[in-house]
Scaffold this motif. Sequence first.
Motif, PDB file in Angstrom:
ATOM      1  N   CYS A   1      18.491   8.225 -58.885  1.00 44.24           N
ATOM      2  CA  CYS A   1      19.701   9.027 -58.860  1.00 44.24           C
ATOM      3  C   CYS A   1      20.467   8.789 -60.159  1.00 44.24           C
ATOM      4  N   ALA A   2      21.232   9.778 -60.546  1.00 38.03           N
ATOM      5  CA  ALA A   2      21.946   9.719 -61.815  1.00 38.03           C
ATOM      6  C   ALA A   2      23.280  10.428 -61.680  1.00 38.03           C
ATOM      7  N   ALA A   3      24.234  10.015 -62.509  1.00 40.76           N
ATOM      8  CA  ALA A   3      25.582  10.567 -62.445  1.00 40.76           C
ATOM      9  C   ALA A   3      26.015  11.042 -63.820  1.00 40.76           C
ATOM     10  N   ARG A   4      26.852  12.074 -63.828  1.00 37.85           N
ATOM     11  CA  ARG A   4      27.346  12.567 -65.093  1.00 37.85           C
ATOM     12  C   ARG A   4      28.759  13.101 -64.920  1.00 37.85           C
ATOM     13  N   PRO A   5      29.603  12.918 -65.918  1.00 35.98           N
ATOM     14  CA  PRO A   5      30.907  13.568 -65.873  1.00 35.98           C
ATOM     15  C   PRO A   5      30.768  15.024 -66.257  1.00 35.98           C
ATOM     16  N   GLY A   6      31.772  15.801 -66.028  1.00 37.14           N
ATOM     17  CA  GLY A   6      31.737  17.188 -66.459  1.00 37.14           C
ATOM     18  C   GLY A   6      31.174  18.127 -65.415  1.00 37.14           C
ATOM     19  N   ILE A   7      31.090  19.379 -65.805  1.00 39.90           N
ATOM     20  CA  ILE A   7      30.670  20.424 -64.873  1.00 39.90           C
ATOM     21  C   ILE A   7      29.231  20.810 -65.146  1.00 39.90           C
ATOM     22  N   GLY A   8      28.718  21.664 -64.299  1.00 37.19           N
ATOM     23  CA  GLY A   8      27.381  22.185 -64.501  1.00 37.19           C
ATOM     24  C   GLY A   8      26.319  21.429 -63.717  1.00 37.19           C
ATOM     25  N   LEU A   9      25.117  21.920 -63.818  1.00 36.00           N
ATOM     26  CA  LEU A   9      23.969  21.356 -63.103  1.00 36.00           C
ATOM     27  C   LEU A   9      22.821  21.161 -64.089  1.00 36.00           C
ATOM     28  N   PRO A  10      22.977  20.238 -65.004  1.00 42.72           N
ATOM     29  CA  PRO A  10      21.934  20.065 -66.019  1.00 42.72           C
ATOM     30  C   PRO A  10      20.664  19.479 -65.440  1.00 42.72           C
ATOM     31  N   THR A  11      19.568  19.784 -66.098  1.00 43.44           N
ATOM     32  CA  THR A  11      18.263  19.341 -65.622  1.00 43.44           C
ATOM     33  C   THR A  11      17.589  18.365 -66.565  1.00 43.44           C
ATOM     34  N   THR A  12      18.263  17.963 -67.620  1.00 44.10           N
ATOM     35  CA  THR A  12      17.671  17.045 -68.585  1.00 44.10           C
ATOM     36  C   THR A  12      18.254  15.647 -68.432  1.00 44.10           C
ATOM     37  N   THR A  13      17.428  14.636 -68.695  1.00 50.95           N
ATOM     38  CA  THR A  13      17.870  13.257 -68.500  1.00 50.95           C
ATOM     39  C   THR A  13      19.022  12.881 -69.437  1.00 50.95           C
ATOM     40  N   ASP A  14      19.048  13.455 -70.630  1.00 49.50           N
ATOM     41  CA  ASP A  14      20.088  13.051 -71.575  1.00 49.50           C
ATOM     42  C   ASP A  14      21.470  13.562 -71.186  1.00 49.50           C
ATOM     43  N   ALA A  15      21.569  14.419 -70.189  1.00 48.89           N
ATOM     44  CA  ALA A  15      22.873  14.907 -69.725  1.00 48.89           C
ATOM     45  C   ALA A  15      23.536  13.944 -68.755  1.00 48.89           C
ATOM     46  N   TYR A  16      22.808  12.944 -68.314  1.00 47.50           N
ATOM     47  CA  TYR A  16      23.302  12.011 -67.302  1.00 47.50           C
ATOM     48  C   TYR A  16      23.610  10.667 -67.938  1.00 47.50           C
ATOM     49  N   ALA A  17      24.773  10.112 -67.587  1.00 49.34           N
ATOM     50  CA  ALA A  17      25.248   8.902 -68.250  1.00 49.34           C
ATOM     51  C   ALA A  17      24.842   7.626 -67.528  1.00 49.34           C
ATOM     52  N   ASP A  18      24.732   7.688 -66.219  1.00 48.81           N
ATOM     53  CA  ASP A  18      24.489   6.477 -65.434  1.00 48.81           C
ATOM     54  C   ASP A  18      23.306   6.691 -64.501  1.00 48.81           C
ATOM     55  N   TRP A  19      22.518   5.611 -64.326  1.00 46.78           N
ATOM     56  CA  TRP A  19      21.288   5.706 -63.550  1.00 46.78           C
ATOM     57  C   TRP A  19      21.197   4.559 -62.551  1.00 46.78           C
ATOM     58  N   GLY A  20      20.629   4.859 -61.386  1.00 44.64           N
ATOM     59  CA  GLY A  20      20.294   3.820 -60.441  1.00 44.64           C
ATOM     60  C   GLY A  20      18.964   3.196 -60.789  1.00 44.64           C
ATOM     61  N   GLN A  21      18.531   2.224 -60.003  1.00 45.30           N
ATOM     62  CA  GLN A  21      17.338   1.436 -60.326  1.00 45.30           C
ATOM     63  C   GLN A  21      16.052   2.088 -59.857  1.00 45.30           C
ATOM     64  N   GLY A  22      16.114   3.122 -59.047  1.00 49.29           N
ATOM     65  CA  GLY A  22      14.910   3.792 -58.587  1.00 49.29           C
ATOM     66  C   GLY A  22      14.404   3.275 -57.255  1.00 49.29           C
ATOM     67  N   THR A  23      13.787   4.158 -56.499  1.00 46.69           N
ATOM     68  CA  THR A  23      13.176   3.796 -55.228  1.00 46.69           C
ATOM     69  C   THR A  23      11.828   4.493 -55.134  1.00 46.69           C
ATOM     70  N   GLN A  24      10.815   3.758 -54.709  1.00 48.44           N
ATOM     71  CA  GLN A  24       9.438   4.264 -54.712  1.00 48.44           C
ATOM     72  C   GLN A  24       9.190   5.148 -53.492  1.00 48.44           C
ATOM     73  N   VAL A  25       8.631   6.311 -53.739  1.00 47.12           N
ATOM     74  CA  VAL A  25       8.165   7.206 -52.673  1.00 47.12           C
ATOM     75  C   VAL A  25       6.672   7.398 -52.861  1.00 47.12           C
ATOM     76  N   THR A  26       5.910   7.111 -51.824  1.00 47.14           N
ATOM     77  CA  THR A  26       4.463   7.267 -51.863  1.00 47.14           C
ATOM     78  C   THR A  26       4.041   8.154 -50.701  1.00 47.14           C
ATOM     79  N   VAL A  27       3.346   9.237 -51.025  1.00 44.71           N
ATOM     80  CA  VAL A  27       2.891  10.187 -50.018  1.00 44.71           C
ATOM     81  C   VAL A  27       1.371  10.125 -49.973  1.00 44.71           C
ATOM     82  N   SER A  28       0.834   9.752 -48.839  1.00 41.34           N
ATOM     83  CA  SER A  28      -0.615   9.643 -48.696  1.00 41.34           C
ATOM     84  C   SER A  28      -1.192  10.947 -48.157  1.00 41.34           C
TER      85      SER A  28
END
Length: 121
Positions: free
Chosen positions: A93-120
């Motif tokens: 998950c990632a957070a960003r100030p400002g408006i809009g719905l950007p789809t690029t990683t560089d638009a987001y300022a803060d990031w969580g550590q990640g959680t693994q999803v595995t689909v068998s």
Amino acid sequence: VQLQASGGGLVQAGGSLRLSCAASGRTSYGMGWFRQAPGKEREFVAAIIRSGGTSYYADSVRGRFTISRDNAKNLVYLQMNSLKPEDTAVYYCAARPGIGLPTTTDAYADWGQGTQVTVSS
């Protein structure tokens, strides 16, 4: 903003998972979910504006995943249904100030550590 993602796990194809992202600090941010599979670039999954009124999805998940948020609890969710093996990845998950719905990683300022999803299959 500090972010903590949770809810990942192992699920069979066709199953469902709900990811959560807990935010602390300044929380009036737009939020997004990204994922990264081994050997691949981190890719956009879904985004939601601060009010929760508008969201946007990658074509690969549209109709199967739903992003939502509970601002009273400072939580953002990603409900994932009809999971496929190709959805296997670490989800961030990632957070960003400002408006809009950007789809690029560089638009987001803060990031969580990640959680693994595995689909068998």
